[in-house]
Design an enzyme around this catalytic site. Structure first.
Site, PDB file in Angstrom:
ATOM      1  N   CYS A  53       1.769  29.393 -15.787  1.00 25.48           N
ATOM      2  CA  CYS A  53       1.073  29.702 -17.321  1.00 25.48           C
ATOM      3  C   CYS A  53       0.531  28.419 -17.925  1.00 25.48           C
ATOM      4  O   CYS A  53       1.104  28.211 -19.128  1.00 25.48           O
ATOM      5  CB  CYS A  53       2.252  30.371 -17.776  1.00 25.48           C
ATOM      6  SG  CYS A  53       3.028  31.742 -17.022  1.00 25.48           S
ATOM      7  N   PRO A  56       0.877  -1.208   0.072  1.00 23.01           N
ATOM      8  CA  PRO A  56       0.000  -0.010   0.112  1.00 23.01           C
ATOM      9  C   PRO A  56       0.863   1.343   0.097  1.00 23.01           C
ATOM     10  O   PRO A  56       1.987   1.277   0.729  1.00 23.01           O
ATOM     11  CB  PRO A  56      -0.574  -0.264   1.277  1.00 23.01           C
ATOM     12  CG  PRO A  56       0.136  -0.705   2.152  1.00 23.01           C
ATOM     13  CD  PRO A  56       1.112  -1.722   1.282  1.00 23.01           C
TER      14      PRO A  56
END
Ligand code: LLP
Length: 426
Positions: free
Chosen positions: A357, A287
């Site tokens: 951006c 996990p």
């Protein structure tokens, strides 16, 4: 804009982050204190949350011999690896870089399994030198490389074959791994042939079977289907005289970010441990997200508020380079304000966006928020797994700091990068 807005309250499903006196705390630490000392954006993890998740996960498999091998890729900070190492965790790695981290954290090789489709010869040699528990082999070509490298060192490599059980699972196409069309493992119908080939290699000792079918899996069904296939394969392999001691069942259990309802650790454990017991196999689990995902938030500050044609934006100082999951997978990480004002506060909806951006640099659209101002702190929830680990320096932004909270105290476990860090090596 309406009073019917129902903001999500992530504190409902974790005891480790909660509001006290109107301020969001991680354990006993108010997050505005962390921001004041370390700045933003900063990842903040709760040690108690990590330890509690690991222990609960481990307990869920108590009925079968097993080792929880935390998947290092989810969050590879050395301090977190040390914490898990001290709990007795094993580890799943996918590179020599992760192996190096574990060595520095003092983890012995016998607690390490090595997965990955493209282990290089050099990485194989490193792992042989470290005496790892298991190579999870993903192809015939890799098996040959492993056999050669082990023979050259005059050692016998412990191996499991990663089989691809061809079940669909995973929250997003980019994190599903168990279908026939995926690059991972060997198709289950061909697995027996690869095992047979390995039987003829004196430097290979088959010890297990492994599968990992995807990530952020929210139902037990795909696990159940994969287990059925693995059961049949193991029976076949045993008839061929292959010793299958380990069943490494990978990771993939989903967590709750927003409204998801992932299976309980105990139900997952019951299913998988039950199969392992029936097969007489030792279980390995890998996990990642389930251990660290809910244990961290990304703490950030509102830089500007703006409005375009009636649409409100909160521009924050964290961006897609700090937390990639929304841009990569459309993942939803709920956002809440660190300071909770009165219950009469005005709610609105806003898009929460970063300064990079790119249009994709957006965390949430039309998200219910109290009327926050620039300078206010926000928390992005569920950021403990694949948060910092996936971050980059895009736009020449420094990677954020990481902070570990321990009760009433906190410490920086990775300092914010400097501008000098950014150009190192150029
Ligand atoms: N074992 C293997 C062989 C894996 O490839 C992975 C994850 C794991 C274990 C741990 O899986 P987990 O328990 O964390 O689901 N970046 C994506 C997730 C990629 C998972 C890759 N493999 C995300 O942010 O959702």
């Amino acid at each position: 804009m309406t009073s019917r807005l129902r903001p999500l309250d992530p504190t409902r499903y974790t005891p480790f982050f909660r509001y006290r006196d109107g301020r969001l705390h991680a354990e006993g630490v108010a997050l505005d204190r962390v921001a004041a000392r370390v700045g933003t954006p900063v990842y903040v993890y709760s040690r108690a949350a990590i330890e509690s998740a690991w222990k609960r996960f481990d307990r869920a498999f108590a009925s079968a011999p097993h080792m929880v091998c935390y998947s290092v890729k989810a969050n590879s900070n050395l301090s977190i690896l040390r914490i898990l190492g001290r709990l007795g965790s094993g580890f799943d790695i996918v590179s020599a870089g992760e192996l190096d981290r574990l060595r520095r954290a003092g983890v012995p090789g016998r607690r390490i399994v090595f997965s990955g489709v493209g282990k290089t010869r050099e990485e194989i040699r490193e792992a042989l030198r470290a005496g790892i528990l298991l190579f999870n082999v993903e192809s015939e070509a890799e098996l040959e490389a492993l056999a050669e490298e082990a023979a050259r060192r005059r050692v016998v490599a412990s191996a499991a074959l990663r089989v691809n059980p061809d079940v669909g699972a995973g929250a997003h196409p980019h994190i599903a791994t168990g279908r026939r069309a995926h690059k991972f493992g060997v198709d289950w119908s061909r697995a027996a042939d690869v095992y047979r080939a390995g039987l003829g290699m004196p430097s290979i000792r088959w010890r297990g079977v492994t599968a990992h079918i995807g990530s952020q899996i929210l139902s037990l069904d795909p696990f159940r289907r994969a287990l059925a296939r693995l059961e049949a394969l193991i029976a076949q392999l045993r008839r061929m005289g292959v010793n299958i001691e380990y069943l490494d069942f990978g990771g993939g259990l989903g967590v709750r970010y927003g409204e998801e309802q992932p299976p309980d650790f105990r139900d997952y454990g019951k299913l998988v441990a039950g199969t392992a017991r029936k097969l007489g196999c030792r279980l390995l689990l890998e996990p990642g997200r389930a251990i660290v995902g809910p244990a961290g938030v990304l703490l950030t500050q509102v830089v500007y508020k703006k409005e375009n044609r009636g649409k409100k934006f909160l521009v924050i100082d964290a961006a897609m380079n700090d937390l990639m999951r929304p841009a990569l997978y459309g993942a939803v990480h709920p956002v809440t304000a660190v300071r909770r004002t009165s219950s009469r506060e005005r709610w609105t909806v806003a898009d929460i966006v970063g300064p990079v951006c790119e249009t994709g640099d957006s965390f949430l659209a039309d998200w219910p928020m109290p009327d926050v101002e620039s300078g206010d702190l926000l928390a992005l929830w569920g950021a403990g797994a694949y948060g910092f680990a996936l971050s980059s320096n895009y736009n020449s932004r420094r990677r954020p700091a990481e902070v570990l909270v321990e009760g009433e105290k906190f410490r920086t476990i990775r300092r914010r990068q400097s501008y000098a860090d950014l150009i190192r090596g150029e």
